[in-house]
Design a protein around this motif. Structure first.
Motif, PDB file in Angstrom:
ATOM      1  N   GLN A 186       0.833  -1.207   0.000  1.00  0.00           N
ATOM      2  CA  GLN A 186       0.000   0.000   0.000  1.00  0.00           C
ATOM      3  C   GLN A 186       0.865   1.254   0.000  1.00  0.00           C
ATOM      4  O   GLN A 186       0.565   2.227  -0.694  1.00  0.00           O
ATOM      5  N   GLU A 187       1.968   1.231   0.754  1.00  0.00           N
ATOM      6  CA  GLU A 187       2.833   2.398   0.843  1.00  0.00           C
ATOM      7  C   GLU A 187       3.612   2.638  -0.447  1.00  0.00           C
ATOM      8  O   GLU A 187       4.070   3.745  -0.702  1.00  0.00           O
ATOM      9  N   MET A 188       3.770   1.594  -1.277  1.00  0.00           N
ATOM     10  CA  MET A 188       4.490   1.755  -2.534  1.00  0.00           C
ATOM     11  C   MET A 188       3.589   2.243  -3.657  1.00  0.00           C
ATOM     12  O   MET A 188       4.065   2.543  -4.756  1.00  0.00           O
ATOM     13  N   ALA A 189       2.280   2.327  -3.418  1.00  0.00           N
ATOM     14  CA  ALA A 189       1.350   2.853  -4.421  1.00  0.00           C
ATOM     15  C   ALA A 189       1.634   4.336  -4.657  1.00  0.00           C
ATOM     16  O   ALA A 189       2.318   4.989  -3.866  1.00  0.00           O
ATOM     17  N   PHE A 226       5.855   5.790   0.381  1.00  0.00           N
ATOM     18  CA  PHE A 226       7.057   5.676  -0.435  1.00  0.00           C
ATOM     19  C   PHE A 226       6.775   5.969  -1.900  1.00  0.00           C
ATOM     20  O   PHE A 226       7.589   6.596  -2.579  1.00  0.00           O
ATOM     21  N   GLY A 227       5.643   5.520  -2.393  1.00  0.00           N
ATOM     22  CA  GLY A 227       5.338   5.651  -3.811  1.00  0.00           C
ATOM     23  C   GLY A 227       5.238   7.091  -4.275  1.00  0.00           C
ATOM     24  O   GLY A 227       5.705   7.429  -5.369  1.00  0.00           O
ATOM     25  N   TYR A 228       4.650   7.951  -3.476  1.00  0.00           N
ATOM     26  CA  TYR A 228       4.441   9.335  -3.895  1.00  0.00           C
ATOM     27  C   TYR A 228       5.764  10.092  -4.028  1.00  0.00           C
ATOM     28  O   TYR A 228       5.961  10.860  -4.971  1.00  0.00           O
ATOM     29  N   ILE A 229       6.684   9.863  -3.108  1.00  0.00           N
ATOM     30  CA  ILE A 229       7.911  10.658  -3.062  1.00  0.00           C
ATOM     31  C   ILE A 229       9.034  10.050  -3.899  1.00  0.00           C
ATOM     32  O   ILE A 229      10.052  10.687  -4.150  1.00  0.00           O
TER      33      ILE A 229
END
Length: 256
Positions: A68-71, A76-79
């Motif tokens: 979910q955080e890599m989306a 993480f995904g957004y930055i």
């Protein structure tokens, strides 16, 4: 009669000396107790802040949340996108919130043209705010604040050759995603144990980067190149800083 008065005067002096000694001993005992209390309080404060930072970091690296955080709207995904490299994604870890991270409660801070970081790119919702009546604390007790920053940096600066590269694989020919290095800072603080104003503390949290790097050719204004930790230390605010580095790589598996 004179002898009786002399004895009375001597007794008074002795009583005064005894009272003075008792006062001195009592003062020393109180001072020692206060020192012991301050040591115990500082120890408890450090423990609380370390636990808050650890809790935030452990949640950030939880494997169950990683997909979910890599989306694209994840922590993480957004930055990690190319146009956001070097920027810091900031959010306040609120223990009472159901979700650990949401992009709606995040901010971006980066060094842009000028002499200080720009912290207003997507708003100020991500910065912990001790001035606010809202709960920016890690628990309902309202004692510790923990602010998280996530930054992707150039992995080529790693001192270890080929750090994070899949063993035995050529990145270009195998079309493997290059390794990326993410740095997570967790700064925990206790505003109530500081004499600094809440506005000054908020200024540290909202206008300073955790890893400030002044671009070549720019001159930072006075204090603008300080990190959050350095800014809080200058205000004598009790804090701890937990730094974690992660290398994100592509895992190759074979199927038969």
């Amino acid at each position: 009669m004179m002898n009786q008065r002399s004895q009375t005067g001597a007794t008074l002096i002795i009583v005064l000396v005894v009272l003075l000694l008792i006062t001195i001993v009592g003062t020393l005992a109180i001072r020692q107790s206060l020192v012991s209390l301050n040591i115990a309080t500082n120890g408890q404060a450090q423990q609380l802040m370390m636990e808050s930072s650890d809790s935030a970091v452990f949640t950030a690296q939880d494997a169950d949340n990683l997909s979910q955080e890599m989306a694209t709207n994840g922590m993480f995904g957004y930055i990690r996108t190319s146009n956001n490299k070097g920027k810091e994604l900031v959010f306040c870890y609120r223990g009472t919130n159901t979700d650990f991270f949401t992009i709606a409660n995040a901010s971006i801070i980066q060094w842009q043209t000028g002499s200080a970081p720009n912290y207003l790119e997507i708003g100020t919702a991500g910065y912990c705010d001790p001035r606010s009546s809202s709960n920016y604390y890690t628990s309902g007790r309202g004692v510790v604040m923990t602010q998280i920053t996530v930054q992707f940096v150039d992995s080529s600066t790693d001192d270890t050759p080929f750090a994070g590269t899949v063993s035995g694989t050529d990145t270009d020919s195998a079309k493997v995603v290059s390794a990326e290095k993410a740095v997570v800072h967790a700064v925990s603080l206790m505003p109530t144990l500081s004499t600094a104003s809440t506005s000054s503390i908020y200024s540290c949290l909202s206008t300073h980067m955790s890893n400030p790097v002044v671009p070549t050719g720019y001159t930072a204004s006075s204090g603008a190149d300080q990190s959050i930790s350095e800014c809080l230390a200058g205000l004598n605010v009790p804090f701890t800083t937990h730094i974690s580095e992660y290398t994100l790589t592509q895992t190759l598996t074979s199927s038969s």
